[in-house]
Design a protein around this motif. Structure first.
Motif, PDB file in Angstrom:
ATOM      1  N   TYR A  14     -32.258 -51.065 -24.644  1.00  0.00           N
ATOM      2  CA  TYR A  14     -32.289 -49.702 -24.105  1.00  0.00           C
ATOM      3  C   TYR A  14     -31.662 -48.761 -25.134  1.00  0.00           C
ATOM      4  N   THR A  16     -30.619 -44.467 -26.054  1.00  0.00           N
ATOM      5  CA  THR A  16     -30.451 -43.093 -25.588  1.00  0.00           C
ATOM      6  C   THR A  16     -29.797 -42.267 -26.688  1.00  0.00           C
ATOM      7  N   CYS A  38     -32.081 -42.582 -11.653  1.00  0.00           N
ATOM      8  CA  CYS A  38     -33.099 -42.911 -12.663  1.00  0.00           C
ATOM      9  C   CYS A  38     -32.609 -43.959 -13.665  1.00  0.00           C
ATOM     10  N   LYS A  39     -31.350 -44.414 -13.517  1.00  0.00           N
ATOM     11  CA  LYS A  39     -30.768 -45.466 -14.357  1.00  0.00           C
ATOM     12  C   LYS A  39     -30.875 -45.152 -15.848  1.00  0.00           C
ATOM     13  N   GLU A  40     -30.492 -43.920 -16.189  1.00  0.00           N
ATOM     14  CA  GLU A  40     -30.513 -43.447 -17.568  1.00  0.00           C
ATOM     15  C   GLU A  40     -29.168 -42.809 -17.896  1.00  0.00           C
ATOM     16  N   HIS A  42     -27.497 -39.665 -19.754  1.00  0.00           N
ATOM     17  CA  HIS A  42     -27.853 -38.314 -20.191  1.00  0.00           C
ATOM     18  C   HIS A  42     -26.591 -37.514 -20.479  1.00  0.00           C
ATOM     19  N   CYS A  63     -28.556 -34.349 -12.945  1.00  0.00           N
ATOM     20  CA  CYS A  63     -29.237 -35.130 -13.963  1.00  0.00           C
ATOM     21  C   CYS A  63     -30.340 -34.261 -14.567  1.00  0.00           C
ATOM     22  N   SER A  65     -32.944 -35.157 -15.973  1.00  0.00           N
ATOM     23  CA  SER A  65     -34.249 -35.793 -15.829  1.00  0.00           C
ATOM     24  C   SER A  65     -34.796 -35.684 -14.399  1.00  0.00           C
ATOM     25  N   LYS A  81     -28.886 -50.221 -17.764  1.00  0.00           N
ATOM     26  CA  LYS A  81     -29.919 -51.195 -17.376  1.00  0.00           C
ATOM     27  C   LYS A  81     -29.330 -52.590 -17.150  1.00  0.00           C
TER      28      LYS A  81
END
Length: 97
Positions: A14, A16, A38-40, A42, A63, A65, A81
């Protein structure tokens, strides 16, 4: 001036781009956070500066996103993740104001 770095998880790959910790530019302050929806990871805007330099915290950071509020601080650069520790690139990837 804020700085973004590329972070990559060695376990699941993963990636970012975000700040390493709380960061600020001329108009905004951000904190890197994990969005549980969204499991990200940011950079989330947590405050804004007015034209005269006054600072105001945002009541409900969102978020960028999914616009959700289900956020948690990104501590120890954990991968959203798989939970492993992400590795930062050696150079800043983006400089921003």
């Amino acid at each position: 001036m804020g700085q973004w770095y590329l972070f990559r998880c060695p376990k699941c790959s993963y990636e970012t781009e975000c700040s390493e910790g709380p960061d600020r530019g001329m108009y905004a302050a951000v904190d890197p956070m994990i969005c549980k929806d969204c499991k990200e990871v940011h950079n989330v805007c947590v405050g804004e500066f007015s034209k005269n330099g006054d600072y105001k915290d945002l009541e409900k950071p969102e978020c960028p996103s999914c616009e959700g509020n289900n956020l948690k601080d990104w501590v120890k650069q954990e991968c959203p993740k798989c939970g492993d520790k992400m590795k930062r690139s050696n150079q800043s990837h983006i400089l921003w104001d």
